[in-house]
Design an enzyme around this catalytic site. Structure first.
Site, PDB file in Angstrom:
ATOM      1  N   GLU A  43       1.996  49.830 -12.959  1.00  0.00           N
ATOM      2  CA  GLU A  43       2.111  51.195 -13.478  1.00  0.00           C
ATOM      3  C   GLU A  43       3.522  51.773 -13.314  1.00  0.00           C
ATOM      4  O   GLU A  43       3.732  52.793 -12.646  1.00  0.00           O
ATOM      5  CB  GLU A  43       1.093  52.110 -12.800  1.00  0.00           C
ATOM      6  CG  GLU A  43      -0.349  51.692 -13.075  1.00  0.00           C
ATOM      7  CD  GLU A  43      -1.359  52.665 -12.491  1.00  0.00           C
ATOM      8  OE1 GLU A  43      -1.001  53.422 -11.571  1.00  0.00           O
ATOM      9  OE2 GLU A  43      -2.510  52.660 -12.961  1.00  0.00           O
ATOM     10  N   GLU A 150      -9.321  24.079  13.303  1.00  0.00           N
ATOM     11  CA  GLU A 150     -10.392  23.859  12.336  1.00  0.00           C
ATOM     12  C   GLU A 150      -9.888  23.022  11.164  1.00  0.00           C
ATOM     13  O   GLU A 150      -8.853  23.319  10.586  1.00  0.00           O
ATOM     14  CB  GLU A 150     -10.926  25.183  11.760  1.00  0.00           C
ATOM     15  CG  GLU A 150     -11.663  26.047  12.744  1.00  0.00           C
ATOM     16  CD  GLU A 150     -12.263  27.277  12.068  1.00  0.00           C
ATOM     17  OE1 GLU A 150     -12.403  27.266  10.827  1.00  0.00           O
ATOM     18  OE2 GLU A 150     -12.581  28.242  12.767  1.00  0.00           O
TER      19      GLU A 150
END
Length: 245
Positions: A43, A150
């Site tokens: 914008e 992980e």
């Protein structure tokens, strides 16, 4: 914000074009292998008009004591146009940087997934990413000691995968093989990796995915909580027993 000499908002200065191009360059370099389409400004009309014409958005500039807005400083007849002009120039500088340095590389990757997707919507199989991540940390952060907490794969799709199919998880085995090979290559190239955790030992509750995504080396029957080793668990055991990994 106004400059110290009172000339007006800092976005007037020409140096901001290079600064914005450098910022865009950083984004292209860091995310270019994942982002297909880029936008420079959101914008821009709002930035120029509502920031410098009526002053209702930051930095709140407009002609003081006038019909334009309730501002203490600014010039609504000039500043919005100067700001819009510089926004366009910044956009052009970023586009030029992209075309000169990154467009060819990005186009080659457009529309091509970086790897097969796991059952989890956010997870893809990209073994080379392991090597790339570990060597990046080594090269850019003075090679710190790293423990991987992980690394795993959700191949099971409850409801569509039978119990025997859930135990016969050859895709998970191939996942660990490929990732651990890339990890070893990074270690051989000097990365200080001292620990690695497979995710996970057991099927478990996966946050917002609940029980619909199984990561475990061991299958859990959620009806009675009985546990059944998958093929990947036996592969992992034998891999750890090897002396010459």
């Amino acid at each position: 914000m106004a400059n110290k000499d009172g000339r007006g908002p800092s976005i007037w200065d020409e140096f901001v074009h290079d600064d914005f191009a450098n910022f865009a360059d950083f984004c292209f370099k860091l995310y270019g292998d994942r982002v297909k389409n880029w936008m420079t400004f959101n914008e821009p009309r709002v930035v120029a008009a509502q920031g410098y014409d009526n002053g209702i958005f930051a930095p709140g500039r407009c002609t003081p004591h006038s019909e334009f807005g309730n501002c203490t400083e600014g010039d609504s007849t000039r500043e919005p146009y100067i700001v819009a002009h510089n926004l366009i120039l910044c956009h052009a500088a970023a586009v030029q940087r992209y075309r000169e340095r990154y467009q060819r590389i990005t186009v080659e990757r457009d529309g091509v997934p970086i790897g097969p997707r796991a059952n989890s919507y956010w997870l893809y199989i990209v073994p080379w990413g392991m090597y790339k991540a570990m060597t990046y940390i080594k090269d850019h952060y003075e090679n710190p000691t790293v423990i991987l907490s992980e690394n795993g794969y959700s191949m099971d799709d409850p409801g569509n995968v039978t119990f025997p199919e859930g135990l016969h998880d050859t895709t998970r085995i191939n996942f660990y093989k490929s990732y651990l090979l890339e990890l070893k290559k990074a270690i051989d190239d000097g990365a200080k990796v001292v620990g690695y955790f497979a995710w996970s030992l057991l099927d478990n509750f996966e946050w917002r995915l609940g029980y619909t995504s199984r990561f475990g080396l061991v299958y859990v029957d959620y009806n009675n909580l009985k546990r059944y080793p998958k093929m990947s668990s036996y592969w992992f055991r034998e891999m750890l027993r090897r002396k010459n990994n």
